[in-house]
Design an enzyme around this catalytic site. Structure first.
Site, PDB file in Angstrom:
ATOM      1  N   ASP A  33       0.842  -1.217   0.000  1.00  0.00           N
ATOM      2  CA  ASP A  33       0.000   0.000   0.000  1.00  0.00           C
ATOM      3  C   ASP A  33       0.871   1.260   0.000  1.00  0.00           C
ATOM      4  O   ASP A  33       1.051   1.919   1.027  1.00  0.00           O
ATOM      5  CB  ASP A  33      -0.944   0.018   1.199  1.00  0.00           C
ATOM      6  CG  ASP A  33      -2.067  -0.981   1.064  1.00  0.00           C
ATOM      7  OD1 ASP A  33      -2.307  -1.460  -0.059  1.00  0.00           O
ATOM      8  OD2 ASP A  33      -2.718  -1.287   2.077  1.00  0.00           O
ATOM      9  N   GLU A 201     -11.713  -0.739  -3.190  1.00  0.00           N
ATOM     10  CA  GLU A 201     -10.994   0.088  -2.217  1.00  0.00           C
ATOM     11  C   GLU A 201      -9.821   0.755  -2.912  1.00  0.00           C
ATOM     12  O   GLU A 201      -9.552   0.533  -4.092  1.00  0.00           O
ATOM     13  CB  GLU A 201     -10.523  -0.752  -1.036  1.00  0.00           C
ATOM     14  CG  GLU A 201      -9.575  -1.896  -1.398  1.00  0.00           C
ATOM     15  CD  GLU A 201      -9.239  -2.772  -0.203  1.00  0.00           C
ATOM     16  OE1 GLU A 201      -9.785  -2.534   0.886  1.00  0.00           O
ATOM     17  OE2 GLU A 201      -8.436  -3.707  -0.374  1.00  0.00           O
TER      18      GLU A 201
END
Length: 322
Positions: A33, A201
């Protein structure tokens, strides 16, 4: 006869997109991420990622060698929620003459979440000041989960923050001039997957050629070493676009992103498995670059083994191509 046999093969090949393999990476290339940008003052590259209270790495080149420089927020967040010591999903942007780093405070699978921010004038470790809450938070009473923030600045200077994970999908809210808090208007939905667990997401938006492109991750993100999902259900990077920054996003077929739409930008191929956690930045020499994390199947499937991937974006019919 040979011509007849070759024709359907050639036709099928035109329907199959061969993805480019990730660009080279040397040095510290394990990451999850992430957010990548290039400092305009000297061309140095910076990478921020989940873990160790937001890990900062830097490199003289996009290919490396990447060196871990320490934590952006070494004391943890001032936000009083579970997860304040384990910060997620950084997204770093230049606003005016300084930089803003958004981060998520939450626990895996929880909807009790908040988006915080820190600022720096240089991007370097030891220069970040944590300011706590942006004012964007969620609870089980909300339709969204307040994590995975990313900022879009339009050509007219308006600031929009996208966020969200599963539940009712991806949301957006207009921010104040400093991009530190909502400007007052309510947030609104920009993408939703009505099927399964509503797995969208990690929204990231960018502008190109008269359109705003909304990229996001869809599918099962993690835990591949314990058990992998059905083929095609692992993480992949999707894209929709709109002439407006604030909604009306559709995929290549015209299907609305709010109605389970989304075209695949990058998915598993060759030794690349489950790419996601993506963003886009403008490289001084390569132009628009897509970055992401992925599993290298020749190395291992554990979350801690995920690798830094990047590709220069090409274009076909008004859509980005890897």
């Amino acid at each position: 006869m040979l011509t007849i046999l070759l024709f359907p093969l050639a036709f099928l090949l035109t329907l199959t997109h061969a993805y480019a393999n990730p660009g080279a990476c040397t040095g510290d290339c394990n990451v999850h991420d992430l957010s990548v940008l290039q400092r305009s003052s000297d061309g140095k590259y910076y990478r921020f990622s989940t873990g160790n209270r937001i890990t900062i790495a830097s490199a003289p080149s996009l290919t490396g060698p990447w060196t871990n420089r320490g934590a952006a927020i070494p004391s943890g967040s001032s936000i009083d929620l579970p997860g304040a010591e384990d910060l997620w999903a950084p997204s770093v942007h230049k606003v005016g003459t300084s930089y803003i780093l958004y981060y998520s405070v939450s626990e895996f699978g929880s909807q009790t979440s908040a988006i915080g921010y820190a600022t720096s004038t240089s991007l370097d470790a030891g220069t970040w000041t944590d300011h706590g809450r942006t004012g964007i938070a969620s609870s089980p009473a909300k339709p969204y989960n307040a994590i995975d923030a990313a900022l879009l600045t339009t050509s007219s200077g308006e600031q929009y923050l996208s966020f969200g994970s599963f539940w009712a999908g991806l949301y957006q809210v207009r921010m104040n001039a400093g991009a530190t808090a909502p400007a007052g208007a309510p947030s609104y939905q920009i993408a939703y997957n009505a099927t399964g667990s509503h797995s969208v997401e990690g929204a990231y938006m960018f502008a190109y050629g008269g359109y705003y492109y909304l990229t996001f991750s869809s599918g099962v993100c993690c835990g591949y070493d314990a058990g992998r999902p059905a083929k095609g259900e692992e993480y992949k990077i999707m894209v929709c676009r709109s002439a407006s920054a604030t909604g009306g996003f559709v995929d290549k077929s015209g299907k609305a992103c709010k109605a389970s739409g989304g075209s695949v930008l990058l998915q598993s191929h060759d030794k690349v498995y489950g790419p996601g956690g993506q963003g886009v930045f403008t490289d001084s020499s390569q132009g628009l670059v897509l970055y992401y994390h992925y599993v290298d199947t020749s190395v291992g499937y554990a979350d801690g083994q995920k690798r830094f991937g990047w590709n220069k974006l090409s274009w076909s019919g008004g859509w980005p191509v890897v």
